[in-house]
Motif scaffolding. Structure first.
Motif, PDB file in Angstrom:
ATOM      1  N   LEU A 247      -3.902   9.281   5.261  1.00 19.22           N
ATOM      2  CA  LEU A 247      -4.756   8.112   5.132  1.00 19.22           C
ATOM      3  C   LEU A 247      -4.053   6.853   5.628  1.00 19.22           C
ATOM      4  CD1 LEU A 247      -6.330   8.741   1.619  1.00 19.22           C
ATOM      5  CD2 LEU A 247      -7.221   9.373   3.868  1.00 19.22           C
ATOM      6  N   GLU A 248      -4.823   5.992   6.255  1.00 19.56           N
ATOM      7  CA  GLU A 248      -4.349   4.685   6.683  1.00 19.56           C
ATOM      8  C   GLU A 248      -5.105   3.627   5.887  1.00 19.56           C
ATOM      9  OE1 GLU A 248      -4.692   4.244  10.874  1.00 19.56           O
ATOM     10  OE2 GLU A 248      -3.463   6.019  11.329  1.00 19.56           O
ATOM     11  N   TRP A 249      -4.388   3.004   4.965  1.00 17.86           N
ATOM     12  CA  TRP A 249      -4.994   2.008   4.075  1.00 17.86           C
ATOM     13  C   TRP A 249      -4.893   0.618   4.694  1.00 17.86           C
ATOM     14  CZ3 TRP A 249      -7.646   3.608  -0.130  1.00 17.86           C
ATOM     15  CH2 TRP A 249      -7.364   4.872  -0.633  1.00 17.86           C
ATOM     16  N   THR A 250      -5.956  -0.168   4.520  1.00 15.55           N
ATOM     17  CA  THR A 250      -5.941  -1.563   4.951  1.00 15.55           C
ATOM     18  C   THR A 250      -6.367  -2.448   3.791  1.00 15.55           C
ATOM     19  OG1 THR A 250      -8.222  -1.429   5.762  1.00 15.55           O
ATOM     20  CG2 THR A 250      -6.452  -0.953   7.344  1.00 15.55           C
TER      21      THR A 250
ATOM     22  N   SER B  81       0.833  -1.193   0.000  1.00  9.51           N
ATOM     23  CA  SER B  81       0.000   0.000   0.000  1.00  9.51           C
ATOM     24  C   SER B  81       0.870   1.247   0.000  1.00  9.51           C
ATOM     25  CB  SER B  81      -0.915   0.006   1.221  1.00  9.51           C
ATOM     26  OG  SER B  81      -1.745   1.134   1.219  1.00  9.51           O
TER      27      SER B  81
ATOM     28  N   THR C 109       0.942   5.556   0.410  1.00  7.90           N
ATOM     29  CA  THR C 109       0.250   6.726   0.942  1.00  7.90           C
ATOM     30  C   THR C 109       1.012   7.963   0.514  1.00  7.90           C
ATOM     31  OG1 THR C 109      -0.554   5.491   2.860  1.00  7.90           O
ATOM     32  CG2 THR C 109      -0.570   7.896   3.011  1.00  7.90           C
TER      33      THR C 109
ATOM     34  N   ASP D 278      -7.556  -1.987  -1.510  1.00  4.27           N
ATOM     35  CA  ASP D 278      -7.321  -1.502  -0.157  1.00  4.27           C
ATOM     36  C   ASP D 278      -8.327  -0.398   0.148  1.00  4.27           C
ATOM     37  OD1 ASP D 278      -6.060   0.228  -1.937  1.00  4.27           O
ATOM     38  OD2 ASP D 278      -4.129   0.185  -0.930  1.00  4.27           O
TER      39      ASP D 278
ATOM     40  N   THR E  96      -9.969   2.689   3.056  1.00  6.60           N
ATOM     41  CA  THR E  96      -9.679   3.672   4.088  1.00  6.60           C
ATOM     42  C   THR E  96     -10.933   4.471   4.373  1.00  6.60           C
ATOM     43  OG1 THR E  96      -8.069   5.354   4.774  1.00  6.60           O
ATOM     44  CG2 THR E  96      -8.961   5.545   2.547  1.00  6.60           C
TER      45      THR E  96
END
Length: 522
Positions: A68-71, A46, A48, A78, A80
């Protein structure tokens, strides 16, 4: 592929002519699900990017500077959440969240490409996750980070919430006891709309006054910025064209490559919207009927006019004597008209529709309810997969001024009766937005988006939901509007098998090549 399979990635809603709102689709229904990303696709690292905060006002900086925190959310995507102001005019008065999904470019990314499937109220997260290659073509998947998002009030973002499944069934499927068109009938429907509106207000935690397209466009600029893009690249379908045009009006200096497919005319008032769409669906229904009669397996006979008259008789018959479904619901004229309109969004569904109508003639309601339930996002078990009905009402009741002009209403009803005689008896009804708990803040007017640069507008000549004349009008309004015409049936034009349209749109996104204004794709 089973002809009974209809893609569940896309939703639309019908509005009566006197409702201050749109009967817009998200993206066209399709005969089969398009190929999806394999569930076992390996997640990619990922990324950012630093947010774009250039020129941002101090009171908005906490939102524009968020990282942003992507999962990993499976199948190569992914996800967010983006925090946005509840009220853009007063950003310190609270916040809400926006759900965002990303499919990173297979190759080297040009940048992000935001998408919106329409509605208003359709889920952009579901569009991208469930049918990425229906939303955009392979070359765009290769070269862009494709972004889906649920606008405020929609789906996995902070949602508009009104009814549970039982109450929603009652609201959508109950047949009024009074005679259609009578004062008692109108009162019964208006009471139902009022109860729905009150439930939305009670269960939506104060967000209803802020569910507007202007606020959604501002949210879209925030998404652009926190993704780290200097300009917005955007592909909007149906209602998504109004969202995109509104963005270009508000942020012309941030407008990158914008494509608006199946355009809404922002200058058309709600009454005229309903009339134009009624005529559009009648035209599509006549094209469907001709194809049905030519097929050799049509449940109707004679000329197109004779077959349309027979269909009108079928609708009148179930209006007088609804047919009971296996689950206890009754198929009346409104639900049958819903089923018909649902199938008219794509020519791929026509054979399924004439099969369905043949079954209704024999007293079988199974497939008619299948189509109506698809339209309403209802599953076989009675649950609802999304809140598109609630969000649709919320946006339209805030975006469109309520019109109180009896003379204009009478003229519109006459226009529909003369131009759409099959649909007309089941199109009109009391204005549901007249009992919405908040007054509308939107206005209707032309959008020129001065300074935004070239914007592509794609129109399909026999599009029932967003008639071609709207695409012509929007392209004319925009300072640098470029019209691409797809000659054919169905809703929207890009990625529907017409290489002329697809090549022009993709050359614009990939190489910034602006096609000749007026390009006509047979």
């Amino acid at each position: 592929m089973n002809t009974r399979s209809i893609s569940r990635a896309h939703r639309f809603r019908r509005a009566a002519a006197v409702i201050a709102g749109l009967a817009a689709a998200s993206v066209a229904l399709s005969g089969c699900l398009y190929a999806m990303i394999p569930e076992d696709a390996a997640p990619r690292p990922s990324k950012t990017n630093a947010p774009d905060t250039e020129g941002v006002a101090a009171d908005l900086l906490p939102f524009y500077s968020q990282k942003l925190e992507w999962t990993d959310c499976g199948s190569g995507f992914d996800c967010t959440e983006v925090t946005t102001p509840l009220d853009w005019e007063n950003p310190g008065d609270g916040d809400i969240t926006l759900s965002v999904v990303r499919h990173q470019a297979e190759g080297t990314a040009i940048g992000s490409l935001l998408t919106n499937p329409g509605g208003p109220g359709a889920s952009g997260v579901s569009l991208v996750k469930d049918s990425l290659d229906f939303a955009v073509g392979a070359d765009l998947i290769e070269n862009y980070d494709v972004i889906g998002f649920d606008p405020r009030g929609v789906g996995e973002s902070t949602p508009v919430t009104c009814y549970d499944a039982t109450d929603m069934d009652a609201y959508l499927y109950t047949i009024p006891s009074a005679k259609r068109g009578s004062a008692e009938w109108e009162s019964e429907l208006l009471d139902s709309h009022k109860a729905f509106a009150e439930a939305c207000d009670a269960n939506s935690d104060g967000i209803l006054p802020h569910i507007t397209t202007i606020n959604a466009a501002r949210d879209m600029d925030l998404i652009r910025a926190v993704l780290g893009d200097k300009e917005l690249n955007y592909l909007g379908y149906s209602y998504g064209t109004f969202l995109g045009a509104t963005y270009a009006k508000l942020y012309p200096e941030k407008a990158g490559r914008l494509v608006l497919d199946g355009a809404i005319d922002p200058a058309v008032p709600g009454l005229e919207v309903g009339a134009t769409q009624a005529l559009g669906f009648e035209s599509a229904l006549r094209a469907f009927m001709k194809s049905c009669l030519d097929s050799g397996s049509c449940p109707f006979n004679g000329t197109v006019d004779e077959a349309m008259a027979d269909l009108g008789a079928l609708l009148a018959s179930v209006d007088r004597s609804p047919i009971e479904n296996g689950d206890g619901r009754l198929l009346g004229a409104d639900s049958l008209m819903t089923a018909i309109i649902a199938a008219l969004y794509s020519e791929d569904n026509w054979s399924f529709l004439w099969e369905t109508l043949g079954e209704v003639l024999q007293g079988d309601t199974l497939n008619a309810f299948y189509l109506a339930d698809f339209y309403n996002s209802r599953e076989d078990d009675g649950t609802y997969t999304d809140n598109s009905t609630e969000a649709f009402r919320a946006y339209n009741c805030m975006d469109y001024p309520v019109e109180d002009d009896p003379a204009a209403e009478a003229a519109i009803e006459k226009k529909i009766a003369e131009g759409a005689p099959t649909i007309a008896p089941y199109w009109n009804g009391p204005d549901s937005c007249s009992v919405w708990p908040y007054p509308p803040t939107g206005t209707r007017g032309e959008i020129s988006a001065d300074g935004a640069g070239p914007i592509l507008v794609v129109g399909t000549t026999n599009d029932p939901a967003t008639p071609y004349e709207w695409s012509e009008s929007l392209a004319d309004q925009l300072e640098e509007g470029v019209l691409i015409t797809r000659v054919g049936e169905g809703h929207t034009g890009y990625n529907k098998g017409n290489s002329c349209v697809d090549d022009a749109v993709e050359a614009f996104f990939l190489d910034d090549v602006v096609p000749e204004d007026g390009l006509r794709c047979e």
